[in-house]
Every structure is written in structure tokens, then in C-alpha cells.
Scaffold this motif. Structure first.
Motif, PDB file in Angstrom:
ATOM      1  N   CYS A  13     121.512  14.833 -61.827  1.00 12.46           N
ATOM      2  CA  CYS A  13     121.751  16.098 -61.198  1.00 12.46           C
ATOM      3  C   CYS A  13     123.076  16.881 -61.146  1.00 12.46           C
ATOM      4  O   CYS A  13     123.279  17.798 -61.717  1.00 12.46           O
ATOM      5  CB  CYS A  13     121.887  15.567 -59.784  1.00 12.46           C
ATOM      6  SG  CYS A  13     119.756  14.788 -58.671  1.00 12.46           S
ATOM      7  N   GLU A  22     124.310  25.718 -58.434  1.00 20.08           N
ATOM      8  CA  GLU A  22     124.116  24.593 -57.634  1.00 20.08           C
ATOM      9  C   GLU A  22     122.502  24.958 -57.045  1.00 20.08           C
ATOM     10  O   GLU A  22     122.016  24.559 -56.687  1.00 20.08           O
ATOM     11  CB  GLU A  22     124.739  25.444 -56.290  1.00 20.08           C
ATOM     12  CG  GLU A  22     126.325  24.489 -56.876  1.00 20.08           C
ATOM     13  CD  GLU A  22     127.309  24.487 -55.586  1.00 20.08           C
ATOM     14  OE1 GLU A  22     126.511  24.190 -53.940  1.00 20.08           O
ATOM     15  OE2 GLU A  22     128.375  23.671 -55.356  1.00 20.08           O
ATOM     16  N   HIS A  53     109.510  10.268 -49.351  1.00 19.53           N
ATOM     17  CA  HIS A  53     110.376  11.471 -48.957  1.00 19.53           C
ATOM     18  C   HIS A  53     109.475  12.350 -48.578  1.00 19.53           C
ATOM     19  O   HIS A  53     110.132  13.909 -48.919  1.00 19.53           O
ATOM     20  CB  HIS A  53     111.590  11.161 -49.950  1.00 19.53           C
ATOM     21  CG  HIS A  53     112.909  10.328 -49.381  1.00 19.53           C
ATOM     22  ND1 HIS A  53     113.881  10.424 -48.674  1.00 19.53           N
ATOM     23  CD2 HIS A  53     113.289   9.605 -50.336  1.00 19.53           C
ATOM     24  CE1 HIS A  53     114.483  10.144 -48.768  1.00 19.53           C
ATOM     25  NE2 HIS A  53     113.872   8.880 -49.850  1.00 19.53           N
ATOM     26  N   LEU A  55     108.514  15.093 -50.817  1.00 19.83           N
ATOM     27  CA  LEU A  55     109.620  15.911 -51.035  1.00 19.83           C
ATOM     28  C   LEU A  55     108.358  17.382 -52.145  1.00 19.83           C
ATOM     29  O   LEU A  55     107.083  16.648 -52.733  1.00 19.83           O
ATOM     30  CB  LEU A  55     110.313  15.940 -52.555  1.00 19.83           C
ATOM     31  CG  LEU A  55     111.756  14.683 -51.193  1.00 19.83           C
ATOM     32  CD1 LEU A  55     112.619  15.007 -52.822  1.00 19.83           C
ATOM     33  CD2 LEU A  55     112.896  15.881 -50.575  1.00 19.83           C
ATOM     34  N   VAL A  59     112.664  21.067 -55.974  1.00 19.31           N
ATOM     35  CA  VAL A  59     114.070  20.784 -54.976  1.00 19.31           C
ATOM     36  C   VAL A  59     114.925  20.963 -55.876  1.00 19.31           C
ATOM     37  O   VAL A  59     115.312  20.203 -56.858  1.00 19.31           O
ATOM     38  CB  VAL A  59     113.881  19.204 -53.813  1.00 19.31           C
ATOM     39  CG1 VAL A  59     114.742  18.713 -53.191  1.00 19.31           C
ATOM     40  CG2 VAL A  59     112.246  18.631 -54.036  1.00 19.31           C
ATOM     41  N   LYS A  60     116.132  21.516 -54.739  1.00 14.57           N
ATOM     42  CA  LYS A  60     117.538  21.881 -55.481  1.00 14.57           C
ATOM     43  C   LYS A  60     117.951  20.140 -56.190  1.00 14.57           C
ATOM     44  O   LYS A  60     117.916  19.668 -55.168  1.00 14.57           O
ATOM     45  CB  LYS A  60     118.195  22.209 -54.081  1.00 14.57           C
ATOM     46  CG  LYS A  60     117.734  23.787 -54.658  1.00 14.57           C
ATOM     47  CD  LYS A  60     118.872  24.515 -53.062  1.00 14.57           C
ATOM     48  CE  LYS A  60     118.837  25.899 -53.124  1.00 14.57           C
ATOM     49  NZ  LYS A  60     119.377  27.315 -52.786  1.00 14.57           N
ATOM     50  N   THR A  62     121.144  20.086 -55.862  1.00 10.58           N
ATOM     51  CA  THR A  62     122.663  19.672 -54.960  1.00 10.58           C
ATOM     52  C   THR A  62     121.773  18.725 -53.731  1.00 10.58           C
ATOM     53  O   THR A  62     122.086  17.882 -53.581  1.00 10.58           O
ATOM     54  CB  THR A  62     122.981  20.276 -54.297  1.00 10.58           C
ATOM     55  OG1 THR A  62     122.513  21.243 -53.894  1.00 10.58           O
ATOM     56  CG2 THR A  62     123.916  21.564 -54.981  1.00 10.58           C
ATOM     57  N   THR A  63     120.578  18.984 -53.516  1.00 10.46           N
ATOM     58  CA  THR A  63     119.581  17.857 -52.210  1.00 10.46           C
ATOM     59  C   THR A  63     119.216  16.691 -52.772  1.00 10.46           C
ATOM     60  O   THR A  63     119.582  16.156 -52.275  1.00 10.46           O
ATOM     61  CB  THR A  63     118.628  19.528 -51.841  1.00 10.46           C
ATOM     62  OG1 THR A  63     118.370  20.051 -51.804  1.00 10.46           O
ATOM     63  CG2 THR A  63     117.651  18.236 -50.575  1.00 10.46           C
ATOM     64  N   ILE A  64     119.146  16.332 -53.768  1.00  5.36           N
ATOM     65  CA  ILE A  64     118.656  15.971 -54.319  1.00  5.36           C
ATOM     66  C   ILE A  64     119.486  14.757 -54.122  1.00  5.36           C
ATOM     67  O   ILE A  64     119.434  13.587 -53.974  1.00  5.36           O
ATOM     68  CB  ILE A  64     117.967  15.900 -55.603  1.00  5.36           C
ATOM     69  CG1 ILE A  64     116.424  16.559 -55.484  1.00  5.36           C
ATOM     70  CG2 ILE A  64     117.883  14.272 -56.291  1.00  5.36           C
ATOM     71  CD1 ILE A  64     115.531  15.473 -54.995  1.00  5.36           C
ATOM     72  N   LYS A  65     120.507  15.006 -55.167  1.00  6.47           N
ATOM     73  CA  LYS A  65     122.391  14.356 -55.717  1.00  6.47           C
ATOM     74  C   LYS A  65     122.515  14.100 -54.029  1.00  6.47           C
ATOM     75  O   LYS A  65     123.252  12.509 -54.017  1.00  6.47           O
ATOM     76  CB  LYS A  65     123.805  14.418 -55.962  1.00  6.47           C
ATOM     77  CG  LYS A  65     124.530  14.136 -56.497  1.00  6.47           C
ATOM     78  CD  LYS A  65     125.249  15.116 -57.361  1.00  6.47           C
ATOM     79  CE  LYS A  65     126.810  14.584 -57.360  1.00  6.47           C
ATOM     80  NZ  LYS A  65     127.272  15.086 -57.917  1.00  6.47           N
ATOM     81  N   ALA A  66     122.455  14.542 -52.976  1.00 11.25           N
ATOM     82  CA  ALA A  66     123.325  14.550 -51.607  1.00 11.25           C
ATOM     83  C   ALA A  66     122.409  13.422 -51.283  1.00 11.25           C
ATOM     84  O   ALA A  66     122.327  11.813 -50.673  1.00 11.25           O
ATOM     85  CB  ALA A  66     123.117  15.520 -51.064  1.00 11.25           C
ATOM     86  N   MET A  67     120.543  13.559 -51.146  1.00 13.03           N
ATOM     87  CA  MET A  67     120.012  11.990 -51.154  1.00 13.03           C
ATOM     88  C   MET A  67     120.262  11.151 -51.429  1.00 13.03           C
ATOM     89  O   MET A  67     120.488  10.087 -50.558  1.00 13.03           O
ATOM     90  CB  MET A  67     118.809  12.788 -50.435  1.00 13.03           C
ATOM     91  CG  MET A  67     117.812  13.742 -50.046  1.00 13.03           C
ATOM     92  SD  MET A  67     116.308  14.667 -50.698  1.00 13.03           S
ATOM     93  CE  MET A  67     115.222  13.447 -49.756  1.00 13.03           C
TER      94      MET A  67
END
Length: 72
Positions: A13, A22, A53, A55, A59-60, A62-67
């Protein structure tokens, strides 16, 4: 998800975000080579992505990385 797979996914990611910005979207296939030599890991990621999840296909990053970071 195994810690090694989680760290690999976070690294992918990070690299995709750095390369494409991003807004880049990923599917769970992004974490594996076109010829997958590790089907168990692919299924582990697919289970996390689809069953756990629910999903969308893309999916972005940034979203995956944050999760992934939140679940460490």
C-alpha cells in the motif's frame, strides 16, 4: 491475518501510494504476483477482504493501509 502478510500488505500500500498518489485503488490481488505461488496466503487475504470486511473489489490504498495498521 498473519503478521508477515499484514506487513507485506502495508508495504505494498505504501509503495502504491508513493507511486500513484493517495487516490490509487487496490484489490486484494495487488499483494500477490500474477502467478501466485502462495494460494493459502491469497485465500487468507481474500477472506479478510471479502468475508471479514465485505469490501468492494477496488478500495483506496490509504483506506486499506489504515485498516491494516489499526488491526496490528
Amino acid at each position: 491475518m498473519t503478521p508477515a502478510l499484514r506487513e507485506k500488505a502495508i508495504a505494498v500500500c505504501t509503495a502504491k501510494i508513493a507511486l500513484k498518489g493517495e487516490g490509487v485503488g487496490l484489490s486484494f490481488y495487488a499483494f500477490f504476483a500474477n502467478r501466485n505461488d502462495t494460494p493459502d496466503l491469497l485465500m487468507e487475504m481474500a477472506t479478510w477482504w471479502i468475508k471479514t470486511h465485505r469490501l468492494d473489489h477496488f478500495v483506496k490504498a490509504t483506506t486499506i493501509k489504515a485498516m491494516l495498521i489499526a488491526e496490528r
